[in-house]
Design a protein around this motif. Structure first.
Motif, short mmCIF file in Angstrom:
data_model
loop_
_atom_site.label_atom_id
_atom_site.label_comp_id
_atom_site.label_asym_id
_atom_site.label_seq_id
_atom_site.Cartn_x
_atom_site.Cartn_y
_atom_site.Cartn_z
N UNK A 143 -34.24 -14.27 -39.09
CA UNK A 143 -34.32 -14.05 -40.54
C UNK A 143 -34.08 -15.35 -41.30
N UNK A 144 -33.34 -16.27 -40.70
CA UNK A 144 -33.06 -17.55 -41.34
C UNK A 144 -34.11 -18.61 -41.05
N UNK A 145 -35.12 -18.22 -40.23
CA UNK A 145 -36.20 -19.13 -39.85
C UNK A 145 -35.67 -20.36 -39.12
N UNK A 146 -34.71 -20.12 -38.23
CA UNK A 146 -34.14 -21.18 -37.39
C UNK A 146 -34.20 -20.74 -35.93
N UNK A 147 -34.16 -21.73 -35.01
CA UNK A 147 -33.98 -21.32 -33.63
C UNK A 147 -32.51 -20.95 -33.42
N UNK A 148 -32.22 -20.35 -32.27
CA UNK A 148 -30.88 -19.77 -32.06
C UNK A 148 -29.79 -20.83 -32.13
N UNK A 149 -30.03 -21.99 -31.54
CA UNK A 149 -29.02 -23.04 -31.54
C UNK A 149 -28.80 -23.59 -32.95
N UNK A 150 -29.88 -23.79 -33.69
CA UNK A 150 -29.75 -24.28 -35.07
C UNK A 150 -28.93 -23.30 -35.91
N UNK A 151 -29.25 -22.01 -35.77
CA UNK A 151 -28.54 -21.03 -36.59
C UNK A 151 -27.08 -20.93 -36.19
N UNK A 152 -26.80 -20.97 -34.91
CA UNK A 152 -25.40 -20.87 -34.48
C UNK A 152 -24.58 -22.02 -35.07
N UNK A 153 -25.13 -23.23 -35.04
CA UNK A 153 -24.43 -24.38 -35.62
C UNK A 153 -24.24 -24.21 -37.12
N UNK A 154 -25.30 -23.73 -37.80
CA UNK A 154 -25.21 -23.49 -39.24
C UNK A 154 -24.13 -22.46 -39.54
N UNK A 155 -24.14 -21.35 -38.81
CA UNK A 155 -23.19 -20.27 -39.07
C UNK A 155 -21.75 -20.72 -38.82
#
Length: 366
Positions: A143-155
């Motif tokens: 939903x955030x239009x990121x790959x899983x690693x990118x989103x995990x770091x963002x979160x």
């Protein structure tokens, strides 16, 4: 120390301030959360406290809701009472898999399932230490239009924001809101006024939500007039609502529309007498969260946003409204989302998501 360990320390030491007298219940929704749960168990033990864990699968829970009767509701009440009698602190770790998972659960069943737990839920919220967070999931990344690693770091970066620094920066805004009577919110298809006079103002800096970063109060219950149109889609009770617009007269929602599922929108707003009144007005301030992702824990903290919430008021900023719902609907007012203004007693405070008064400029994005 990796970011999961940093988050665990933030929960134990900053959010809950765990000490040796605490008994902590950790509830989580997926085995994907195991690394955080294991870290929490160890960090809680280092404080001399006791922890207990409970896995609640959302799909199983939905099936249980669909089969709720009065006997099960009473059992839920007894179990909720047991939890608040046994535990001093609660950690709830959600894991998003499907916004529509429980869309077949009727309002009647939801109300029945909570009828016996409501008293104990309020004790948990108002008289116990608690924190709610979402473990980064594949659905959230999509939903955030990121790959899983990118989103995990963002979160993880968003959840481990420097909340002590944010709380210090928030103090001038808190004082200003405490001295404000009339608020006006203006934007596309939005022009709404209300009073916050003598309602407490609460900065939120990582104590109960992660990520966090907002400051909230509530309108005087019958003071809201005008129209507000939200520009962030909102998952709620197994549905996703877009372009929600609410019209108020003397505090009450007299008209409501959305671009989808109008019937369900009306059902939610007819839940009880308090569901057509507002229980919270909040300003989003987390500098790490810029765009919506369909998760209210993140979306309501977006810098340059507000949320204006039909339903239950919080104990800390109580305008007297009582409801079984609390629906945080978000309007982003930054220029890239259509712009808008906030006025306190006819003084322009924020324009297009940017604070214009000198004493508040430290809250803007650098």
């Amino acid at each position: 120390m990796n970011k999961i360990n940093m988050l665990s320390k933030k929960i134990v030491e900053h959010s809950l301030k765990i000490d040796s007298s605490d008994k902590v219940l950790i509830t989580y929704q997926s085995i994907e959360c195991h690394d955080l749960v294991l870290s929490l168990i160890n960090d809680i033990a280092e404080k001399g406290a006791v922890s207990y864990v409970k896995l609640i699968d959302p799909i199983v829970n939905k099936e249980l809701l669909l089969n709720t009767n009065e006997e099960r509701a009473k059992l839920l009440g007894n179990y909720s009472k047991f939890e608040i009698e046994q535990f001093t602190a609660f950690i709830s770790i959600r894991y998003s898999t499907n916004d529509y998972e429980d869309n077949k659960v009727s309002s009647e069943l939801r109300n029945l399932a909570t009828s016996e737990t409501r008293e104990y839920d309020e004790i948990r919220i108002n008289n116990r230490k608690w924190v709610l967070l979402n473990y980064p999931s594949i659905l959230d990344a999509h939903k955030s239009k990121m790959n899983s690693e990118q989103f995990k770091n963002f979160a993880l970066d968003a959840m481990t924001t420097d909340y002590d620094e944010l709380k210090e920066k928030l103090e001038p805004l808190k004082k200003m809101m405490e001295n404000t009577d009339k608020v006006r919110i203006v934007g596309p298809n939005t022009d709404i006024t209300f009073s916050i006079k003598e309602i407490p103002v609460v900065p939120c800096c990582g104590e109960s939500n992660l990520p966090d970063g907002e400051i909230f109060t509530a309108p005087v219950k019958d003071s809201v007039n005008g129209i507000i149109t939200y520009n962030v889609s909102s998952p709620y009770q197994g549905e996703v609502f877009s372009d929600v617009s609410l019209t108020f007269k003397n505090g009450k929602i007299i008209d409501a529309s959305c671009s989808n599922n109008q019937k369900r929108l009306q059902e939610i707003l007819d839940t009880d007498d308090g569901s057509r009144y507002i229980g919270e007005f909040s300003i989003g301030l987390n500098p790490n969260i810029l765009h919506p992702m369909g998760d209210i824990l993140y979306d309501e903290k977006i810098i340059g946003s507000i949320h204006f919430t039909p339903g239950q008021a919080y104990h800390e900023a109580d305008n007297g409204n009582r409801s079984r719902i609390h629906w945080d609907l978000v309007l982003i007012q930054r220029g890239d989302y259509g712009g808008g203004e906030i006025y306190f007693d006819d003084i322009l405070v924020r324009k297009d998501g940017i604070f214009v008064l000198e004493e508040l400029k430290q809250l803007n994005l650098l």
